[in-house]
Motif scaffolding. Structure first.
Motif, PDB file in Angstrom:
ATOM      1  N   THR A  50     -29.408  59.019 -19.462  1.00  0.00           N
ATOM      2  CA  THR A  50     -29.983  60.441 -19.664  1.00  0.00           C
ATOM      3  C   THR A  50     -29.925  60.793 -21.589  1.00  0.00           C
ATOM      4  O   THR A  50     -28.591  61.511 -21.757  1.00  0.00           O
ATOM      5  CB  THR A  50     -29.595  62.079 -19.357  1.00  0.00           C
ATOM      6  OG1 THR A  50     -29.843  62.209 -17.477  1.00  0.00           O
ATOM      7  CG2 THR A  50     -30.262  63.183 -19.625  1.00  0.00           C
ATOM      8  N   ARG A  51     -31.605  61.624 -22.018  1.00  0.00           N
ATOM      9  CA  ARG A  51     -30.837  61.310 -23.983  1.00  0.00           C
ATOM     10  C   ARG A  51     -31.225  62.750 -23.794  1.00  0.00           C
ATOM     11  O   ARG A  51     -31.897  63.185 -23.679  1.00  0.00           O
ATOM     12  CB  ARG A  51     -31.879  60.389 -24.319  1.00  0.00           C
ATOM     13  CG  ARG A  51     -31.715  60.705 -25.824  1.00  0.00           C
ATOM     14  CD  ARG A  51     -32.615  60.070 -26.596  1.00  0.00           C
ATOM     15  NE  ARG A  51     -33.128  58.651 -26.903  1.00  0.00           N
ATOM     16  CZ  ARG A  51     -32.754  58.258 -27.228  1.00  0.00           C
ATOM     17  NH1 ARG A  51     -32.066  58.102 -27.826  1.00  0.00           N
ATOM     18  NH2 ARG A  51     -33.393  56.323 -26.589  1.00  0.00           N
TER      19      ARG A  51
ATOM     20  N   THR B 166     -31.309  61.741 -13.535  1.00  0.00           N
ATOM     21  CA  THR B 166     -32.336  62.481 -14.352  1.00  0.00           C
ATOM     22  C   THR B 166     -32.464  63.384 -14.579  1.00  0.00           C
ATOM     23  O   THR B 166     -30.784  64.426 -14.733  1.00  0.00           O
ATOM     24  CB  THR B 166     -33.553  62.782 -12.597  1.00  0.00           C
ATOM     25  OG1 THR B 166     -32.521  63.665 -11.682  1.00  0.00           O
ATOM     26  CG2 THR B 166     -33.822  61.735 -11.792  1.00  0.00           C
ATOM     27  N   PRO B 167     -32.141  64.232 -15.798  1.00  0.00           N
ATOM     28  CA  PRO B 167     -34.055  63.310 -15.885  1.00  0.00           C
ATOM     29  C   PRO B 167     -33.936  62.339 -17.156  1.00  0.00           C
ATOM     30  O   PRO B 167     -32.588  62.043 -17.514  1.00  0.00           O
ATOM     31  CB  PRO B 167     -34.922  64.954 -17.082  1.00  0.00           C
ATOM     32  CG  PRO B 167     -33.341  65.783 -17.409  1.00  0.00           C
ATOM     33  CD  PRO B 167     -32.608  65.580 -16.553  1.00  0.00           C
TER      34      PRO B 167
ATOM     35  N   THR C 224     -23.202  66.196 -11.030  1.00  0.00           N
ATOM     36  CA  THR C 224     -23.833  66.534 -11.847  1.00  0.00           C
ATOM     37  C   THR C 224     -23.118  67.117 -12.569  1.00  0.00           C
ATOM     38  O   THR C 224     -21.159  66.898 -12.383  1.00  0.00           O
ATOM     39  CB  THR C 224     -23.941  67.859 -11.407  1.00  0.00           C
ATOM     40  OG1 THR C 224     -23.451  68.746 -11.054  1.00  0.00           O
ATOM     41  CG2 THR C 224     -25.560  67.506 -10.167  1.00  0.00           C
ATOM     42  N   LEU C 225     -23.607  66.995 -13.985  1.00  0.00           N
ATOM     43  CA  LEU C 225     -22.041  67.008 -15.202  1.00  0.00           C
ATOM     44  C   LEU C 225     -23.597  68.456 -15.551  1.00  0.00           C
ATOM     45  O   LEU C 225     -24.522  68.497 -16.123  1.00  0.00           O
ATOM     46  CB  LEU C 225     -22.597  65.279 -16.119  1.00  0.00           C
ATOM     47  CG  LEU C 225     -21.834  66.652 -17.510  1.00  0.00           C
ATOM     48  CD1 LEU C 225     -20.886  66.482 -17.808  1.00  0.00           C
ATOM     49  CD2 LEU C 225     -22.192  64.980 -18.589  1.00  0.00           C
ATOM     50  N   LYS C 226     -22.459  69.449 -15.789  1.00  0.00           N
ATOM     51  CA  LYS C 226     -22.839  70.478 -16.608  1.00  0.00           C
ATOM     52  C   LYS C 226     -22.570  70.835 -18.071  1.00  0.00           C
ATOM     53  O   LYS C 226     -21.163  71.024 -18.000  1.00  0.00           O
ATOM     54  CB  LYS C 226     -22.786  71.670 -15.687  1.00  0.00           C
ATOM     55  CG  LYS C 226     -23.655  73.399 -16.110  1.00  0.00           C
ATOM     56  CD  LYS C 226     -22.671  74.252 -15.229  1.00  0.00           C
ATOM     57  CE  LYS C 226     -22.596  74.087 -14.239  1.00  0.00           C
ATOM     58  NZ  LYS C 226     -23.159  75.749 -13.508  1.00  0.00           N
ATOM     59  N   ILE C 227     -23.302  71.340 -18.421  1.00  0.00           N
ATOM     60  CA  ILE C 227     -22.385  71.431 -19.918  1.00  0.00           C
ATOM     61  C   ILE C 227     -23.142  73.209 -20.212  1.00  0.00           C
ATOM     62  O   ILE C 227     -24.170  73.212 -20.607  1.00  0.00           O
ATOM     63  CB  ILE C 227     -22.946  70.773 -21.487  1.00  0.00           C
ATOM     64  CG1 ILE C 227     -22.539  68.989 -21.614  1.00  0.00           C
ATOM     65  CG2 ILE C 227     -22.323  71.405 -22.950  1.00  0.00           C
ATOM     66  CD1 ILE C 227     -24.181  68.468 -21.869  1.00  0.00           C
TER      67      ILE C 227
ATOM     68  N   ILE D   4     -27.852  70.960 -16.812  1.00  0.00           N
ATOM     69  CA  ILE D   4     -27.404  70.224 -15.638  1.00  0.00           C
ATOM     70  C   ILE D   4     -27.818  68.959 -15.405  1.00  0.00           C
ATOM     71  O   ILE D   4     -28.952  68.361 -15.925  1.00  0.00           O
ATOM     72  CB  ILE D   4     -27.400  70.714 -14.810  1.00  0.00           C
ATOM     73  CG1 ILE D   4     -26.678  72.291 -14.721  1.00  0.00           C
ATOM     74  CG2 ILE D   4     -27.139  69.744 -13.712  1.00  0.00           C
ATOM     75  CD1 ILE D   4     -27.030  72.811 -13.705  1.00  0.00           C
ATOM     76  N   LEU D   5     -26.946  67.708 -15.854  1.00  0.00           N
ATOM     77  CA  LEU D   5     -27.612  66.092 -15.981  1.00  0.00           C
ATOM     78  C   LEU D   5     -27.495  65.605 -14.046  1.00  0.00           C
ATOM     79  O   LEU D   5     -26.141  66.218 -13.796  1.00  0.00           O
ATOM     80  CB  LEU D   5     -26.473  65.774 -16.961  1.00  0.00           C
ATOM     81  CG  LEU D   5     -27.080  65.813 -18.366  1.00  0.00           C
ATOM     82  CD1 LEU D   5     -26.065  64.884 -19.118  1.00  0.00           C
ATOM     83  CD2 LEU D   5     -28.211  66.710 -18.979  1.00  0.00           C
ATOM     84  N   ARG D   6     -27.716  65.476 -13.482  1.00  0.00           N
ATOM     85  CA  ARG D   6     -27.822  64.775 -12.340  1.00  0.00           C
ATOM     86  C   ARG D   6     -27.852  63.530 -12.390  1.00  0.00           C
ATOM     87  O   ARG D   6     -28.553  62.512 -12.688  1.00  0.00           O
ATOM     88  CB  ARG D   6     -29.424  65.471 -11.776  1.00  0.00           C
ATOM     89  CG  ARG D   6     -28.993  66.974 -11.949  1.00  0.00           C
ATOM     90  CD  ARG D   6     -30.383  67.249 -10.993  1.00  0.00           C
ATOM     91  NE  ARG D   6     -31.071  69.188 -11.007  1.00  0.00           N
ATOM     92  CZ  ARG D   6     -30.190  69.363 -10.608  1.00  0.00           C
ATOM     93  NH1 ARG D   6     -28.699  69.813 -10.040  1.00  0.00           N
ATOM     94  NH2 ARG D   6     -30.242  71.140 -11.466  1.00  0.00           N
TER      95      ARG D   6
END
Lengths: 118, 113
Positions: A113-114, A7-8, A76-79, A20-22
């Motif tokens: 996640t795009r 998500t998202p 999670t991935l945080k940029i 933050i990609l989850r």
């Protein structure tokens, strides 16, 4: 069948903002990964995470990226400060331990996640 | 470093026919895994088939089979009785025992009715 959930599905962000990609990996998997696919290009490995630490990372995974497993289920991935060139599809994946026993340790990808940086 | 080469950017096949997608790789490892992933327009990555390098027998999964030639470092995917739903990008991928995947650039397959 167990799934990796991301998500998202689509996130639009301003250049310079943090995102933050989850991901929720498959519950009994031990390795977690992030991959990136810039539109029209091949899928590229970013980072793998095992036993609560990064086990491997690529040259792409520089200081603006970080990963975290804040609880027992999320990854999670945080940029930190997004750039236009960070626009891509980001895939989370998870797997069990690779083995030679022939069992399917199930390297499974999420739907992605795009990320669009404007 | 490992590399994966898919020399066919695009291919097409008539429905119900058979098509073979090629993949070669370069490695000095003896133990590794090879995969074919399908990416339909939804862009999800779907595992089609996998092969362990220590197994001589070629993997098969219903209409999908591989021709694994370890000495030649070749790993082609054969799709039999092609269906319209097989239309997608197909990526060949390599994994040694540290489990990051190295992908090829992909082959866009179109199945024509």
């Amino acid at each position: 069948e167990p799934e990796v959930t991301q998500t998202p599905s689509h996130q639009v962000t301003q250049m310079g903002q943090e995102v933050i990609l989850r991901c929720v990996p498959i519950s009994n998997h031990l390795y977690f990964y992030w991959y990136r696919q810039i539109l029209g290009q091949k899928v590229e490995f970013l980072v793998s995470f095992y036993n609560n630490e990064i086990s491997e990372k690529s040259e792409i995974f520089d200081d603006q990226f970080s990963v975290e497993r804040p609880d027992g289920s999320n990854f999670t991935l945080k940029i930190r400060s997004t750039k236009l060139e960070d626009s891509a599809m980001y895939f989370c994946a998870s797997s069990g331990l690779p083995d030679r026993g022939g069992t399917n340790y199930g390297y499974t990808f999420g739907s992605g996640t795009r990320l669009t940086v404007v | 470093a490992q590399t994966v080469t898919q020399s066919q950017p695009e291919m097409s096949v008539q429905e119900a026919e058979t098509v073979t997608l090629s993949c070669t790789y370069d490695t000095s490892e003896n133990n590794y895994y090879l995969f074919w992933y399908k990416q339909p327009p939804s862009r999800q990555m779907i595992l089609v088939i996998r092969q362990e390098a220590y197994k001589q027998q070629n993997a098969t999964e219903n209409r999908f089979s591989v021709n694994f030639q370890k000495a030649a470092k070749s790993f082609s995917l054969k799709i039999s009785d092609s269906q319209l739903g097989d239309t997608a990008m197909y990526f060949c991928a390599f994994m040694k025992l540290s489990p990051s995947l190295v992908f090829g650039k992909g082959t866009r397959l179109s199945v024509i009715a």
